[in-house]
Scaffold this active site. Structure first.
Site, PDB file in Angstrom:
ATOM      1  N   GLY A  23      -9.362   5.448  -6.560  1.00  0.00           N
ATOM      2  CA  GLY A  23      -8.142   4.648  -6.611  1.00  0.00           C
ATOM      3  C   GLY A  23      -7.083   5.121  -5.628  1.00  0.00           C
ATOM      4  O   GLY A  23      -7.379   5.473  -4.481  1.00  0.00           O
ATOM      5  N   VAL A  24      -5.860   5.151  -6.095  1.00  0.00           N
ATOM      6  CA  VAL A  24      -4.731   5.479  -5.230  1.00  0.00           C
ATOM      7  C   VAL A  24      -4.826   6.938  -4.744  1.00  0.00           C
ATOM      8  O   VAL A  24      -4.434   7.266  -3.613  1.00  0.00           O
ATOM      9  CB  VAL A  24      -3.392   5.147  -5.942  1.00  0.00           C
ATOM     10  N   ASP A  25      -5.378   7.790  -5.570  1.00  0.00           N
ATOM     11  CA  ASP A  25      -5.576   9.206  -5.216  1.00  0.00           C
ATOM     12  C   ASP A  25      -6.471   9.319  -3.970  1.00  0.00           C
ATOM     13  O   ASP A  25      -6.134  10.020  -2.994  1.00  0.00           O
ATOM     14  CB  ASP A  25      -6.230   9.899  -6.427  1.00  0.00           C
ATOM     15  N   TYR A  58      -7.407   4.826 -15.359  1.00  0.00           N
ATOM     16  CA  TYR A  58      -6.999   5.438 -16.626  1.00  0.00           C
ATOM     17  C   TYR A  58      -6.695   4.425 -17.734  1.00  0.00           C
ATOM     18  O   TYR A  58      -6.406   4.820 -18.867  1.00  0.00           O
ATOM     19  CB  TYR A  58      -5.836   6.408 -16.418  1.00  0.00           C
ATOM     20  N   ASP A  64       0.866  -1.179   0.000  1.00  0.00           N
ATOM     21  CA  ASP A  64       0.000   0.000   0.000  1.00  0.00           C
ATOM     22  C   ASP A  64       0.904   1.231   0.000  1.00  0.00           C
ATOM     23  O   ASP A  64       1.745   1.385   0.888  1.00  0.00           O
ATOM     24  CB  ASP A  64      -0.858  -0.050   1.273  1.00  0.00           C
ATOM     25  N   ILE A  65       0.713   2.088  -0.969  1.00  0.00           N
ATOM     26  CA  ILE A  65       1.594   3.266  -1.112  1.00  0.00           C
ATOM     27  C   ILE A  65       1.486   4.213   0.087  1.00  0.00           C
ATOM     28  O   ILE A  65       2.417   4.972   0.363  1.00  0.00           O
ATOM     29  CB  ILE A  65       1.290   4.007  -2.442  1.00  0.00           C
ATOM     30  N   SER A 101      -1.503   5.290 -14.119  1.00  0.00           N
ATOM     31  CA  SER A 101      -2.361   5.068 -15.301  1.00  0.00           C
ATOM     32  C   SER A 101      -2.797   3.611 -15.516  1.00  0.00           C
ATOM     33  O   SER A 101      -3.528   3.327 -16.468  1.00  0.00           O
ATOM     34  CB  SER A 101      -1.709   5.587 -16.603  1.00  0.00           C
ATOM     35  N   ASN A 157      -5.497  13.388 -10.608  1.00  0.00           N
ATOM     36  CA  ASN A 157      -6.096  13.903 -11.845  1.00  0.00           C
ATOM     37  C   ASN A 157      -5.802  15.400 -11.908  1.00  0.00           C
ATOM     38  O   ASN A 157      -5.301  15.989 -10.947  1.00  0.00           O
ATOM     39  CB  ASN A 157      -7.592  13.592 -11.916  1.00  0.00           C
ATOM     40  N   GLY A 201      -4.739   1.865 -13.611  1.00  0.00           N
ATOM     41  CA  GLY A 201      -6.031   1.576 -12.984  1.00  0.00           C
ATOM     42  C   GLY A 201      -7.170   2.168 -13.786  1.00  0.00           C
ATOM     43  O   GLY A 201      -7.416   1.771 -14.933  1.00  0.00           O
TER      44      GLY A 201
HETATM   45  P1  ADP Z   1      -4.980   5.900 -12.610  1.00  0.00           P
HETATM   46  O1  ADP Z   1      -6.209   6.755 -12.614  1.00  0.00           O
HETATM   47  O2  ADP Z   1      -3.713   6.692 -12.856  1.00  0.00           O
HETATM   48  O3  ADP Z   1      -5.100   4.705 -13.494  1.00  0.00           O
HETATM   49  P2  ADP Z   1      -5.595   4.358 -10.181  1.00  0.00           P
HETATM   50  O4  ADP Z   1      -5.546   4.882  -8.799  1.00  0.00           O
HETATM   51  O5  ADP Z   1      -6.927   4.015 -10.734  1.00  0.00           O
HETATM   52  O6  ADP Z   1      -4.802   5.442 -11.089  1.00  0.00           O
HETATM   53  O7  ADP Z   1      -4.699   3.078 -10.292  1.00  0.00           O
HETATM   54  C1  ADP Z   1      -3.297   3.064 -10.377  1.00  0.00           C
HETATM   55  C2  ADP Z   1      -2.763   1.815  -9.720  1.00  0.00           C
HETATM   56  O8  ADP Z   1      -2.715   2.030  -8.307  1.00  0.00           O
HETATM   57  C3  ADP Z   1      -3.629   0.571  -9.924  1.00  0.00           C
HETATM   58  O9  ADP Z   1      -2.770  -0.531 -10.214  1.00  0.00           O
HETATM   59  C4  ADP Z   1      -4.305   0.378  -8.562  1.00  0.00           C
HETATM   60  O10 ADP Z   1      -4.567  -0.985  -8.303  1.00  0.00           O
HETATM   61  C5  ADP Z   1      -3.224   0.890  -7.646  1.00  0.00           C
HETATM   62  N1  ADP Z   1      -3.617   1.292  -6.275  1.00  0.00           N
HETATM   63  C6  ADP Z   1      -4.827   1.653  -5.793  1.00  0.00           C
HETATM   64  N2  ADP Z   1      -4.745   1.936  -4.478  1.00  0.00           N
HETATM   65  C7  ADP Z   1      -3.438   1.761  -4.116  1.00  0.00           C
HETATM   66  C8  ADP Z   1      -2.689   1.877  -2.902  1.00  0.00           C
HETATM   67  N3  ADP Z   1      -3.270   2.259  -1.752  1.00  0.00           N
HETATM   68  N4  ADP Z   1      -1.349   1.595  -2.933  1.00  0.00           N
HETATM   69  C9  ADP Z   1      -0.739   1.220  -4.079  1.00  0.00           C
HETATM   70  N5  ADP Z   1      -1.378   1.095  -5.248  1.00  0.00           N
HETATM   71  C10 ADP Z   1      -2.711   1.355  -5.271  1.00  0.00           C
END
Ligand code: ADP
Length: 175
Positions: free
Chosen positions: A31-33, A125, A9-10, A121, A23, A123
């Site tokens: 997502g990660v944001d 995107y 987990d980031i 990108s 974004n 996820g």
């Molecule tokens: P984007 O809109 O740039 O595609 P996303 O957040 O949808 O970004 O996804 C980017 C990647 O981050 C995906 O592989 C997703 O599974 C991953 N992700 C989502 N949450 C976390 C987290 N807490 N830690 C690490 N990676 C994550």
């Protein structure tokens, strides 16, 4: 510069900086944001709002990166970058390469010695994770003197499958 590839987990990394796949609005998303803003708390959003009121009135363009303090996160900095959205026809590798490069540049400017990246990108995107990993490997491997003080670049992947894709792209054997 050492590259590490881990599953995790980031929001729970001990690096000086973490990268947010944001974004253009910089005001949060899914997502990660969403995970980063939840973990960092209101202070991170306040820093982003400030940028929107000052230097980034039109938002952050695709391929660019900007650093803010990290709020409640265990890191010093969040580096926000906007990946290209495949579904909107943003399909040029140079746009994604720019995210990795500009994030490392931003880390160097604030003096971060370690940085953690998610799979930008790959996820919502809609980019093919193998292509994201290939571009990440190519960009980070460039011998760029600007990054001389960055000791560790960590890729933090959300599941084992994605971790394998990155390990393969970086030529790192399964550990
Ligand atoms: P984007 O809109 O740039 O595609 P996303 O957040 O949808 O970004 O996804 C980017 C990647 O981050 C995906 O592989 C997703 O599974 C991953 N992700 C989502 N949450 C976390 C987290 N807490 N830690 C690490 N990676 C994550």
């Amino acid at each position: 510069m050492r590259v590490r590839i881990v599953t995790g987990d980031i929001t729970r990394q001990d690096t000086d900086a973490i990268v947010n796949a944001a974004n253009s609005t910089l005001l949060g998303g899914g997502g990660v944001d969403g995970a980063i803003h939840r973990a960092a708390g209101r202070e991170l959003l306040a820093h982003c709002r400030k940028l929107r009121e000052t230097t980034l009135r039109d938002g952050l363009p695709v391929g660019k990166a900007v650093a803010t303090p990290a709020g409640r996160l265990p890191n010093d900095w969040v580096i926000h970058t906007v990946g290209p959205n495949w579904h909107q026809g943003q399909r040029e590798p140079r746009l994604l390469a720019s995210c990795f490069r500009e994030s490392l540049d931003a880390a160097a400017v604030v003096g971060a010695r370690s940085i953690a990246f998610p799979a930008i990108s790959a996820g919502i995107y809609g980019w093919d994770p193998a292509e994201v990993a290939r571009i990440a490997a190519e960009t980070v491997s460039a011998d760029n003197p600007t990054w001389a003080d960055i000791d560790e670049v960590r890729f933090v992947l959300f599941n084992e499958e994605l971790t394998s894709v990155f390990e393969e792209a970086f030529g790192i054997p399964r550990g």
